[in-house]
Design a protein around this motif. Structure first.
Motif, PDB file in Angstrom:
ATOM      1  N   GLU A  18       0.864  -1.230   0.009  1.00 13.24           N
ATOM      2  CA  GLU A  18       0.042  -0.095   0.007  1.00 13.24           C
ATOM      3  C   GLU A  18       1.030   1.289   0.018  1.00 13.24           C
ATOM      4  OE1 GLU A  18      -4.283  -0.335   1.286  1.00 13.24           O
ATOM      5  OE2 GLU A  18      -3.428  -1.116  -0.456  1.00 13.24           O
ATOM      6  N   LEU A  19       1.865   1.075   1.009  1.00 14.23           N
ATOM      7  CA  LEU A  19       2.870   2.512   0.981  1.00 14.23           C
ATOM      8  C   LEU A  19       3.520   2.508  -0.421  1.00 14.23           C
ATOM      9  CD1 LEU A  19       4.024   2.093   4.660  1.00 14.23           C
ATOM     10  CD2 LEU A  19       2.353   3.753   3.881  1.00 14.23           C
ATOM     11  N   ARG A  20       4.137   1.438  -0.941  1.00 17.30           N
ATOM     12  CA  ARG A  20       4.691   1.579  -2.266  1.00 17.30           C
ATOM     13  C   ARG A  20       4.121   2.046  -3.286  1.00 17.30           C
ATOM     14  NH1 ARG A  20       7.928  -3.757  -4.827  1.00 17.30           N
ATOM     15  NH2 ARG A  20       8.498  -2.399  -6.765  1.00 17.30           N
ATOM     16  N   LEU A  21       2.669   1.449  -3.467  1.00 16.93           N
ATOM     17  CA  LEU A  21       1.742   1.951  -4.358  1.00 16.93           C
ATOM     18  C   LEU A  21       1.239   3.467  -4.193  1.00 16.93           C
ATOM     19  CD1 LEU A  21       0.093  -1.467  -5.504  1.00 16.93           C
ATOM     20  CD2 LEU A  21       2.469  -0.511  -6.257  1.00 16.93           C
ATOM     21  N   GLY A  22       1.165   3.864  -2.964  1.00 12.13           N
ATOM     22  CA  GLY A  22       0.573   5.253  -2.715  1.00 12.13           C
ATOM     23  C   GLY A  22      -0.932   5.159  -2.614  1.00 12.13           C
ATOM     24  N   ILE A  23      -1.584   3.848  -2.601  1.00 14.30           N
ATOM     25  CA  ILE A  23      -2.973   3.815  -2.271  1.00 14.30           C
ATOM     26  C   ILE A  23      -3.436   3.136  -1.219  1.00 14.30           C
ATOM     27  CG2 ILE A  23      -2.714   3.288  -4.671  1.00 14.30           C
ATOM     28  CD1 ILE A  23      -3.151   0.365  -4.495  1.00 14.30           C
ATOM     29  N   SER A  24      -4.795   3.187  -1.128  1.00 11.89           N
ATOM     30  CA  SER A  24      -5.281   2.532   0.336  1.00 11.89           C
ATOM     31  C   SER A  24      -6.579   1.808  -0.376  1.00 11.89           C
ATOM     32  CB  SER A  24      -5.843   3.554   1.114  1.00 11.89           C
ATOM     33  OG  SER A  24      -6.646   3.051   2.372  1.00 11.89           O
ATOM     34  N   THR A  25      -6.323   0.565   0.098  1.00 15.21           N
ATOM     35  CA  THR A  25      -7.341  -0.505  -0.619  1.00 15.21           C
ATOM     36  C   THR A  25      -7.774  -1.562   0.622  1.00 15.21           C
ATOM     37  OG1 THR A  25      -5.735  -2.101  -1.365  1.00 15.21           O
ATOM     38  CG2 THR A  25      -6.495  -0.345  -2.799  1.00 15.21           C
ATOM     39  N   CYS A  74      -5.133  -1.568  -9.729  1.00 20.97           N
ATOM     40  CA  CYS A  74      -3.767  -1.192  -9.447  1.00 20.97           C
ATOM     41  C   CYS A  74      -2.536  -1.854  -9.785  1.00 20.97           C
ATOM     42  CB  CYS A  74      -3.631  -0.188  -8.087  1.00 20.97           C
ATOM     43  SG  CYS A  74      -4.813   1.253  -7.628  1.00 20.97           S
ATOM     44  N   VAL A  75      -2.743  -3.123  -9.296  1.00 21.50           N
ATOM     45  CA  VAL A  75      -1.755  -4.064  -9.406  1.00 21.50           C
ATOM     46  C   VAL A  75      -1.521  -4.261 -10.968  1.00 21.50           C
ATOM     47  CG1 VAL A  75      -0.583  -6.349  -9.191  1.00 21.50           C
ATOM     48  CG2 VAL A  75      -1.593  -4.823  -7.077  1.00 21.50           C
ATOM     49  N   ALA A  76      -2.632  -4.653 -11.583  1.00 23.78           N
ATOM     50  CA  ALA A  76      -2.673  -4.896 -13.105  1.00 23.78           C
ATOM     51  C   ALA A  76      -2.308  -3.825 -13.878  1.00 23.78           C
ATOM     52  CB  ALA A  76      -4.221  -5.356 -13.490  1.00 23.78           C
ATOM     53  N   ALA A  77      -2.520  -2.653 -13.532  1.00 26.64           N
ATOM     54  CA  ALA A  77      -1.972  -1.280 -14.178  1.00 26.64           C
ATOM     55  C   ALA A  77      -0.663  -1.196 -14.066  1.00 26.64           C
ATOM     56  CB  ALA A  77      -2.553   0.007 -13.968  1.00 26.64           C
ATOM     57  N   ARG A  78       0.211  -2.007 -13.273  1.00 26.35           N
ATOM     58  CA  ARG A  78       1.758  -1.943 -13.533  1.00 26.35           C
ATOM     59  C   ARG A  78       2.422  -2.701 -14.553  1.00 26.35           C
ATOM     60  NH1 ARG A  78       4.449   0.277  -8.746  1.00 26.35           N
ATOM     61  NH2 ARG A  78       5.737  -1.681  -8.734  1.00 26.35           N
ATOM     62  N   TYR A  79       1.498  -3.507 -15.102  1.00 22.04           N
ATOM     63  CA  TYR A  79       1.954  -4.354 -16.271  1.00 22.04           C
ATOM     64  C   TYR A  79       1.539  -3.557 -17.430  1.00 22.04           C
ATOM     65  CZ  TYR A  79       2.345  -8.357 -13.212  1.00 22.04           C
ATOM     66  OH  TYR A  79       2.492  -9.144 -12.052  1.00 22.04           O
ATOM     67  N   GLN A  82      -3.406  -3.186 -22.708  1.00 21.54           N
ATOM     68  CA  GLN A  82      -4.023  -2.011 -23.505  1.00 21.54           C
ATOM     69  C   GLN A  82      -4.686  -1.182 -22.507  1.00 21.54           C
ATOM     70  OE1 GLN A  82      -6.122  -3.438 -26.769  1.00 21.54           O
ATOM     71  NE2 GLN A  82      -7.616  -1.829 -26.996  1.00 21.54           N
ATOM     72  N   GLU A  83      -5.461  -1.666 -21.372  1.00 26.22           N
ATOM     73  CA  GLU A  83      -6.499  -1.134 -20.648  1.00 26.22           C
ATOM     74  C   GLU A  83      -6.573  -2.140 -19.322  1.00 26.22           C
ATOM     75  OE1 GLU A  83     -10.068   1.887 -21.442  1.00 26.22           O
ATOM     76  OE2 GLU A  83     -10.448  -0.102 -22.231  1.00 26.22           O
ATOM     77  N   VAL A  84      -7.030  -1.578 -18.248  1.00 25.81           N
ATOM     78  CA  VAL A  84      -7.249  -2.284 -17.091  1.00 25.81           C
ATOM     79  C   VAL A  84      -8.752  -1.615 -16.596  1.00 25.81           C
ATOM     80  CG1 VAL A  84      -6.963  -2.621 -14.720  1.00 25.81           C
ATOM     81  CG2 VAL A  84      -5.234  -2.469 -16.348  1.00 25.81           C
ATOM     82  N   ILE A  85      -9.720  -2.410 -16.773  1.00 25.66           N
ATOM     83  CA  ILE A  85     -11.093  -1.948 -16.478  1.00 25.66           C
ATOM     84  C   ILE A  85     -11.594  -2.601 -15.149  1.00 25.66           C
ATOM     85  CG2 ILE A  85     -13.545  -2.298 -17.305  1.00 25.66           C
ATOM     86  CD1 ILE A  85     -12.555  -2.212 -20.276  1.00 25.66           C
ATOM     87  N   GLY A  86     -12.316  -1.673 -14.404  1.00 22.05           N
ATOM     88  CA  GLY A  86     -13.066  -2.132 -13.214  1.00 22.05           C
ATOM     89  C   GLY A  86     -14.512  -1.952 -13.188  1.00 22.05           C
ATOM     90  N   ILE A  87     -15.221  -2.873 -12.806  1.00 22.36           N
ATOM     91  CA  ILE A  87     -16.620  -2.828 -12.694  1.00 22.36           C
ATOM     92  C   ILE A  87     -17.321  -2.866 -11.224  1.00 22.36           C
ATOM     93  CG2 ILE A  87     -19.002  -3.967 -13.414  1.00 22.36           C
ATOM     94  CD1 ILE A  87     -16.979  -5.215 -15.429  1.00 22.36           C
ATOM     95  N   GLU A  88     -17.898  -2.117 -10.918  1.00 20.97           N
ATOM     96  CA  GLU A  88     -18.127  -1.922  -9.549  1.00 20.97           C
ATOM     97  C   GLU A  88     -19.527  -1.356  -9.224  1.00 20.97           C
ATOM     98  OE1 GLU A  88     -19.089  -2.370  -5.793  1.00 20.97           O
ATOM     99  OE2 GLU A  88     -16.941  -3.247  -6.386  1.00 20.97           O
ATOM    100  N   ALA A  89     -20.512  -2.032  -8.577  1.00 16.66           N
ATOM    101  CA  ALA A  89     -21.999  -1.598  -8.425  1.00 16.66           C
ATOM    102  C   ALA A  89     -21.942  -0.474  -7.272  1.00 16.66           C
ATOM    103  CB  ALA A  89     -22.806  -2.660  -8.163  1.00 16.66           C
ATOM    104  N   GLY A 106       3.943   4.105 -10.268  1.00 10.44           N
ATOM    105  CA  GLY A 106       4.502   3.083 -11.469  1.00 10.44           C
ATOM    106  C   GLY A 106       3.471   2.555 -12.367  1.00 10.44           C
ATOM    107  N   ARG A 107       2.419   3.225 -12.497  1.00  3.34           N
ATOM    108  CA  ARG A 107       1.380   2.762 -13.430  1.00  3.34           C
ATOM    109  C   ARG A 107       1.867   2.951 -14.695  1.00  3.34           C
ATOM    110  NH1 ARG A 107      -4.488   5.575 -13.799  1.00  3.34           N
ATOM    111  NH2 ARG A 107      -3.124   7.389 -14.427  1.00  3.34           N
ATOM    112  N   LYS A 108       1.809   1.803 -15.335  1.00  2.21           N
ATOM    113  CA  LYS A 108       2.083   1.671 -17.058  1.00  2.21           C
ATOM    114  C   LYS A 108       1.037   1.617 -17.819  1.00  2.21           C
ATOM    115  CE  LYS A 108       6.542  -0.695 -15.659  1.00  2.21           C
ATOM    116  NZ  LYS A 108       7.128  -2.094 -15.689  1.00  2.21           N
ATOM    117  N   SER A 109      -0.344   1.440 -17.466  1.00  2.00           N
ATOM    118  CA  SER A 109      -1.594   1.266 -18.351  1.00  2.00           C
ATOM    119  C   SER A 109      -2.646   1.898 -17.615  1.00  2.00           C
ATOM    120  CB  SER A 109      -1.852  -0.185 -18.494  1.00  2.00           C
ATOM    121  OG  SER A 109      -0.806  -1.047 -18.956  1.00  2.00           O
ATOM    122  N   PRO A 110      -3.659   2.557 -18.672  1.00  2.00           N
ATOM    123  CA  PRO A 110      -4.536   3.233 -18.181  1.00  2.00           C
ATOM    124  C   PRO A 110      -5.848   2.309 -17.257  1.00  2.00           C
ATOM    125  CG  PRO A 110      -5.151   2.683 -20.462  1.00  2.00           C
ATOM    126  CD  PRO A 110      -3.437   2.312 -20.252  1.00  2.00           C
TER     127      PRO A 110
END
Length: 203
Positions: A18-25, A74-79, A82-89, A106-110
């Motif tokens: 979490e600290l390395r990526l700068g996120i809180s999940t 967020c982990v997938a976007a470091r690969y 083409q695109e990373v899509i999230g679906i959440e209700a 460290g994001r490499k993909s949208p």
């Protein structure tokens, strides 16, 4: 391959990421969405192992179904994909995921996040699908049918990773899918088992 099962070590490892990526999940969040599971997360070590096993390619569109606060996104976007899509209700979880995607290091993909019901989404762009047991069997059946419909509309090879596969029989009975691997949590030191599927020529 994740082997550490010590709860304290797991928490420290997750905090490190979490600290390395700068996120809180982290955290557990109940939802009022019918047939949906509560929000929870998998260990970073498990997510990384799953994504590595899926052999992500630059042409892939990764779709996390029930994406919550966006840990898998967020982990997938470091690969490089083409695109990373999230679906959440749940709108509040989408907002948290949007914030995390903006702060991700460290994001490499949208990353694109949709506040939508999984059983109503158009899956025709996806090539890799991840599920962390986000809902019950009725919703999963509908989602799998919609993925299949997207394949018939736009034929392409796809892969699926299903963690904590409580309703794995739904995928197993699909003639257009082959289960090419299955991880038992006891054997791999993971918190959940995982099954892996890929499409075949029986579309």
């Amino acid at each position: 391959m994740p082997r550490a099962t010590n709860p304290l070590l797991s928490r420290l490892h997750n905090l490190y990421w979490e600290l390395r990526l700068g996120i809180s999940t982290h955290g557990i969040v109940d939802t009022a969405v019918p047939d949906a599971s509560h929000y929870a997360t998998m260990r970073y070590a498990s997510i990384i192992s799953i994504l590595e096993h899926l052999s992500l390619q630059p042409s892939d569109v990764v779709v996390d179904v029930g994406s919550g606060k966006g840990r898998v996104l967020c982990v997938a976007a470091r690969y490089v994909v083409q695109e990373v899509i999230g679906i959440e209700a749940v709108p509040e979880l989408c907002q948290a995921a949007e914030k995390n995607s903006r702060h991700l290091r460290g994001r490499k993909s949208p990353i694109v996040i949709y506040n939508a019901l999984a059983q109503e989404f158009d899956y025709s762009k996806g090539t890799v699908f991840t599920f962390f047991n986000p809902f019950g069997g009725a919703t999963l059946s509908t989602v799998v049918e919609r993925i299949h419909a997207g394949l018939q509309h736009r034929p392409r090879p796809i892969r699926i990773a299903y963690a904590n596969p409580e309703h794995d029989h739904i995928l197993a009975q699909c003639s257009w899918l082959d289960r090419y691997d299955a991880w038992r949590k006891e054997e791999r030191g993971m918190e959940h088992s995982v099954t892996f599927y890929r499409s075949n020529n029986s579309l």
